[in-house]
Design a protein around this motif. Structure first.
Motif, PDB file in Angstrom:
ATOM      1  N   CYS A  53       0.862  -1.176   0.000  1.00 26.27           N
ATOM      2  CA  CYS A  53       0.000   0.000   0.000  1.00 26.27           C
ATOM      3  C   CYS A  53       0.903   1.232   0.000  1.00 26.27           C
ATOM      4  CB  CYS A  53      -0.894  -0.014   1.238  1.00 26.27           C
ATOM      5  SG  CYS A  53      -2.033  -1.415   1.258  1.00 26.27           S
ATOM      6  N   HIS A  54       0.288   2.425   0.114  1.00 21.09           N
ATOM      7  CA  HIS A  54       1.132   3.620   0.088  1.00 21.09           C
ATOM      8  C   HIS A  54       1.947   3.747   1.379  1.00 21.09           C
ATOM      9  CE1 HIS A  54      -2.236   5.440   2.366  1.00 21.09           C
ATOM     10  NE2 HIS A  54      -1.291   6.168   2.886  1.00 21.09           N
ATOM     11  N   SER A  55       1.712   2.836   2.329  1.00 21.44           N
ATOM     12  CA  SER A  55       2.431   2.874   3.602  1.00 21.44           C
ATOM     13  C   SER A  55       3.815   2.219   3.533  1.00 21.44           C
ATOM     14  CB  SER A  55       1.586   2.178   4.681  1.00 21.44           C
ATOM     15  OG  SER A  55       1.112   0.921   4.218  1.00 21.44           O
ATOM     16  N   HIS A  76      -1.504  -1.529  -4.223  1.00 27.39           N
ATOM     17  CA  HIS A  76      -2.909  -1.416  -3.834  1.00 27.39           C
ATOM     18  C   HIS A  76      -3.139   0.067  -3.534  1.00 27.39           C
ATOM     19  CE1 HIS A  76      -6.271  -1.708  -0.888  1.00 27.39           C
ATOM     20  NE2 HIS A  76      -6.579  -2.845  -1.474  1.00 27.39           N
ATOM     21  N   SER A  77      -2.995   0.894  -4.561  1.00 23.31           N
ATOM     22  CA  SER A  77      -3.176   2.343  -4.436  1.00 23.31           C
ATOM     23  C   SER A  77      -3.096   2.922  -5.835  1.00 23.31           C
ATOM     24  CB  SER A  77      -2.084   2.983  -3.572  1.00 23.31           C
ATOM     25  OG  SER A  77      -0.827   2.902  -4.199  1.00 23.31           O
ATOM     26  N   VAL A  78      -3.732   4.092  -5.999  1.00 23.12           N
ATOM     27  CA  VAL A  78      -3.537   4.788  -7.277  1.00 23.12           C
ATOM     28  C   VAL A  78      -2.286   5.640  -7.200  1.00 23.12           C
ATOM     29  CG1 VAL A  78      -5.060   6.754  -6.700  1.00 23.12           C
ATOM     30  CG2 VAL A  78      -4.647   6.165  -9.073  1.00 23.12           C
ATOM     31  N   GLY A  79      -2.046   6.260  -6.024  1.00 19.52           N
ATOM     32  CA  GLY A  79      -0.852   7.081  -5.863  1.00 19.52           C
ATOM     33  C   GLY A  79       0.380   6.192  -5.743  1.00 19.52           C
ATOM     34  N   VAL A  80       1.462   6.630  -6.362  1.00 20.18           N
ATOM     35  CA  VAL A  80       2.700   5.827  -6.299  1.00 20.18           C
ATOM     36  C   VAL A  80       3.884   6.685  -5.867  1.00 20.18           C
ATOM     37  CG1 VAL A  80       2.028   3.970  -7.858  1.00 20.18           C
ATOM     38  CG2 VAL A  80       2.986   6.062  -8.804  1.00 20.18           C
ATOM     39  N   VAL A 101     -10.787   2.724  -9.871  1.00 24.16           N
ATOM     40  CA  VAL A 101     -11.726   2.053  -8.969  1.00 24.16           C
ATOM     41  C   VAL A 101     -11.978   2.825  -7.667  1.00 24.16           C
ATOM     42  CG1 VAL A 101     -11.372  -0.268  -9.849  1.00 24.16           C
ATOM     43  CG2 VAL A 101      -9.817   0.608  -8.112  1.00 24.16           C
ATOM     44  N   LEU A 102     -11.114   3.789  -7.350  1.00 24.87           N
ATOM     45  CA  LEU A 102     -11.334   4.537  -6.101  1.00 24.87           C
ATOM     46  C   LEU A 102     -11.812   5.967  -6.340  1.00 24.87           C
ATOM     47  CD1 LEU A 102      -8.635   6.141  -6.480  1.00 24.87           C
ATOM     48  CD2 LEU A 102      -7.634   4.545  -4.872  1.00 24.87           C
ATOM     49  N   SER A 103     -12.087   6.295  -7.601  1.00 25.70           N
ATOM     50  CA  SER A 103     -12.422   7.688  -7.918  1.00 25.70           C
ATOM     51  C   SER A 103     -13.690   8.147  -7.206  1.00 25.70           C
ATOM     52  CB  SER A 103     -12.576   7.867  -9.431  1.00 25.70           C
ATOM     53  OG  SER A 103     -11.396   7.454 -10.078  1.00 25.70           O
ATOM     54  N   ALA A 238      -5.863  14.435  -1.826  1.00 25.06           N
ATOM     55  CA  ALA A 238      -4.872  13.843  -2.740  1.00 25.06           C
ATOM     56  C   ALA A 238      -3.638  13.371  -1.960  1.00 25.06           C
ATOM     57  CB  ALA A 238      -4.509  14.850  -3.820  1.00 25.06           C
ATOM     58  N   ARG A 239      -2.759  14.308  -1.636  1.00 21.33           N
ATOM     59  CA  ARG A 239      -1.570  13.973  -0.851  1.00 21.33           C
ATOM     60  C   ARG A 239      -1.188  15.188  -0.001  1.00 21.33           C
ATOM     61  NH1 ARG A 239      -2.512   9.348  -1.619  1.00 21.33           N
ATOM     62  NH2 ARG A 239      -1.141   7.745  -2.491  1.00 21.33           N
ATOM     63  N   GLY A 240      -0.710  14.933   1.208  1.00 15.24           N
ATOM     64  CA  GLY A 240      -0.312  16.004   2.115  1.00 15.24           C
ATOM     65  C   GLY A 240       0.809  16.859   1.541  1.00 15.24           C
ATOM     66  N   PRO A 285      -8.579  10.818   8.624  1.00 15.61           N
ATOM     67  CA  PRO A 285      -7.252  10.174   8.579  1.00 15.61           C
ATOM     68  C   PRO A 285      -6.986   9.357   7.297  1.00 15.61           C
ATOM     69  CG  PRO A 285      -8.715   8.876   9.937  1.00 15.61           C
ATOM     70  CD  PRO A 285      -9.540  10.030   9.432  1.00 15.61           C
ATOM     71  N   HIS A 286      -6.861  10.040   6.163  1.00 21.55           N
ATOM     72  CA  HIS A 286      -6.534   9.393   4.876  1.00 21.55           C
ATOM     73  C   HIS A 286      -7.450   8.190   4.609  1.00 21.55           C
ATOM     74  CE1 HIS A 286      -3.162   8.871   1.707  1.00 21.55           C
ATOM     75  NE2 HIS A 286      -4.280   8.289   1.276  1.00 21.55           N
ATOM     76  N   ILE A 287      -8.737   8.470   4.518  1.00 21.65           N
ATOM     77  CA  ILE A 287      -9.702   7.386   4.296  1.00 21.65           C
ATOM     78  C   ILE A 287     -10.518   7.617   3.021  1.00 21.65           C
ATOM     79  CG2 ILE A 287      -9.879   6.600   6.695  1.00 21.65           C
ATOM     80  CD1 ILE A 287     -12.440   8.345   6.952  1.00 21.65           C
ATOM     81  N   GLY A 288      -9.939   8.361   2.085  1.00 18.84           N
ATOM     82  CA  GLY A 288     -10.676   8.665   0.847  1.00 18.84           C
ATOM     83  C   GLY A 288     -11.198   7.428   0.137  1.00 18.84           C
ATOM     84  N   SER A 289     -10.397   6.395   0.066  1.00 19.20           N
ATOM     85  CA  SER A 289     -10.809   5.199  -0.691  1.00 19.20           C
ATOM     86  C   SER A 289     -11.382   4.112   0.219  1.00 19.20           C
ATOM     87  CB  SER A 289      -9.605   4.644  -1.462  1.00 19.20           C
ATOM     88  OG  SER A 289      -8.522   4.379  -0.586  1.00 19.20           O
ATOM     89  N   ALA A 290     -11.604   4.453   1.489  1.00 15.10           N
ATOM     90  CA  ALA A 290     -11.956   3.408   2.464  1.00 15.10           C
ATOM     91  C   ALA A 290     -13.463   3.114   2.502  1.00 15.10           C
ATOM     92  CB  ALA A 290     -11.451   3.809   3.853  1.00 15.10           C
TER      93      ALA A 290
HETATM   94  C1  DGY Z   1      -4.336   5.831  -3.051  1.00 21.31           C
HETATM   95  O1  DGY Z   1      -4.789   4.838  -3.616  1.00 21.31           O
HETATM   96  O2  DGY Z   1      -3.391   6.472  -3.501  1.00 21.31           O
HETATM   97  C2  DGY Z   1      -4.964   6.225  -1.763  1.00 21.31           C
HETATM   98  O3  DGY Z   1      -4.412   7.384  -1.255  1.00 21.31           O
HETATM   99  C3  DGY Z   1      -4.868   5.112  -0.748  1.00 21.31           C
HETATM  100  O4  DGY Z   1      -3.598   4.634  -0.712  1.00 21.31           O
END
Ligand code: DGY
Length: 319
Positions: A53-55, A76-80, A101-103, A238-240, A285-290
């Motif tokens: 994940c992005h973590s 498992h993220s759109v952001g890389v 899929v998370l849009s 999006a991102r901090g 807390p970064h739950i946009g796609s949750a």
């Molecule tokens: C993404 O997919 O980039 C979201 O921020 C969750 O990781």
């Protein structure tokens, strides 16, 4: 033939884990803690594939220590932005992500943040929850109306377009800044600004939907906050890294930015404690796609990419 060995770094959805176990020899990090540099390096010698994940941070320094076994990082993220793509490519490691899929889930959360920031959700919730609500008047908790207001979107990719679609339901006048102008069928009447400063001047509400790159780091700095109309509301799902958080505090102090809705922070997990003093900052807390639906879809998309790779095909979301 033996099945590829796959390390899944976090606890993904049950449906994802069940499907993964059918086709791969899977090791799952059930402790669900972010994978460390040492774990990633060790995994590169034990696994053919990783779904992170992005973590998990694939820095150049970490990737340089990888063994040759690891063939694919199926995010498992759109952001890389957690992956040093040139370093991974230089090692011949295939990298994929999970766009599309998370849009909707992320756009929903941007809408929640925009509405919550505009309409005093933080103070309103607290005053009712704590039993401190003891009066009412027409001057009480007056917010900023979203309906019919001008919305500026930075980054009109899939999430930006999904957010615009939802904002149309509030009759917002939609403006956007993007690297290139969208064709009319995708812009759906949204007005293009060829530079961000022109967009900021009309953005009573501003929502960020671009990736974090060296070029977009601190995109919203003191100068750019000053370009917004007085009383603007800023939303970031999006991102901090896109926001100079000290500059946002200054803009909130002066009231030039009236409120903010933030799902992303420079430091995650944790966020920025400086924002806690502002009732005008609605934070998540970064739950946009949750959402359950989106978590399944992200997991399946990552597995689709893995399946294609191990079947000798080009993964659909090859970066
Ligand atoms: C993404 O997919 O980039 C979201 O921020 C969750 O990781």
């Amino acid at each position: 033939m033996s099945r590829p060995r796959l390390w899944i770094t976090r606890r993904l959805s049950d449906a994802t884990l069940e499907r993964a176990a059918r086709n791969y020899e899977v090791v799952i990090n059930h402790e669900d803690e972010p994978g460390t540099a040492d774990q990633l390096i060790a995994a590169s010698a034990e696994f053919d594939a990783i779904i992170p994940c992005h973590s998990e941070h694939f820095s150049a320094e970490v990737v340089a220590q990888f063994s040759d076994r690891l063939k694919i990082v199926a995010n498992h993220s759109v952001g890389v932005d957690h992956c040093d793509l040139p370093a991974l490519k230089a090692r011949g490691i295939v990298v994929t992500n999970t766009p599309d899929v998370l849009s909707d889930a992320t756009a929903e959360l941007a809408m929640l943040l925009m509405l919550g920031a505009a309409r005093n959700a933080v103070a309103g919730d607290r005053i009712v929850r704590t039993g401190a609500w003891d009066s009412w008047s027409p001057a009480f908790m007056v917010g900023k109306q979203v309906t019919g207001a001008r919305l500026g979107i930075v980054g009109m990719g899939r999430v930006g377009q999904a957010f615009a679609a939802k904002a149309r339901g509030f009759d917002m006048e939609i403006h956007y800044y993007n690297r290139s102008e969208l064709p009319a069928d995708r812009a759906q009447g949204a007005q293009y600004h060829a530079n961000i400063d022109s967009l900021l001047g009309v953005a009573d509400f501003l929502s960020l939907h671009c990736p974090a790159t060296p070029e977009t780091t601190n995109l919203m700095n003191a100068e750019r906050f000053a370009r917004l109309p007085a009383g603007a509301v800023v939303v970031n799902t999006a991102r901090g890294a896109l926001v100079d958080e000290a500059a946002l505090c200054v803009a909130l102090d002066s009231g030039h930015v009236a409120a903010a809705g933030l799902d992303c922070f420079q430091v995650e997990p944790g966020g920025n404690p400086a924002f806690a003093q502002y009732d005008s900052v609605f934070m998540l807390p970064h739950i946009g796609s949750a959402t359950r639906k989106t978590r399944d879809a992200m997991g399946f998309r990552a597995l689709d990419n893995l399946d294609a790779f191990f079947a000798g095909r080009t993964p659909g979301d090859l970066l």
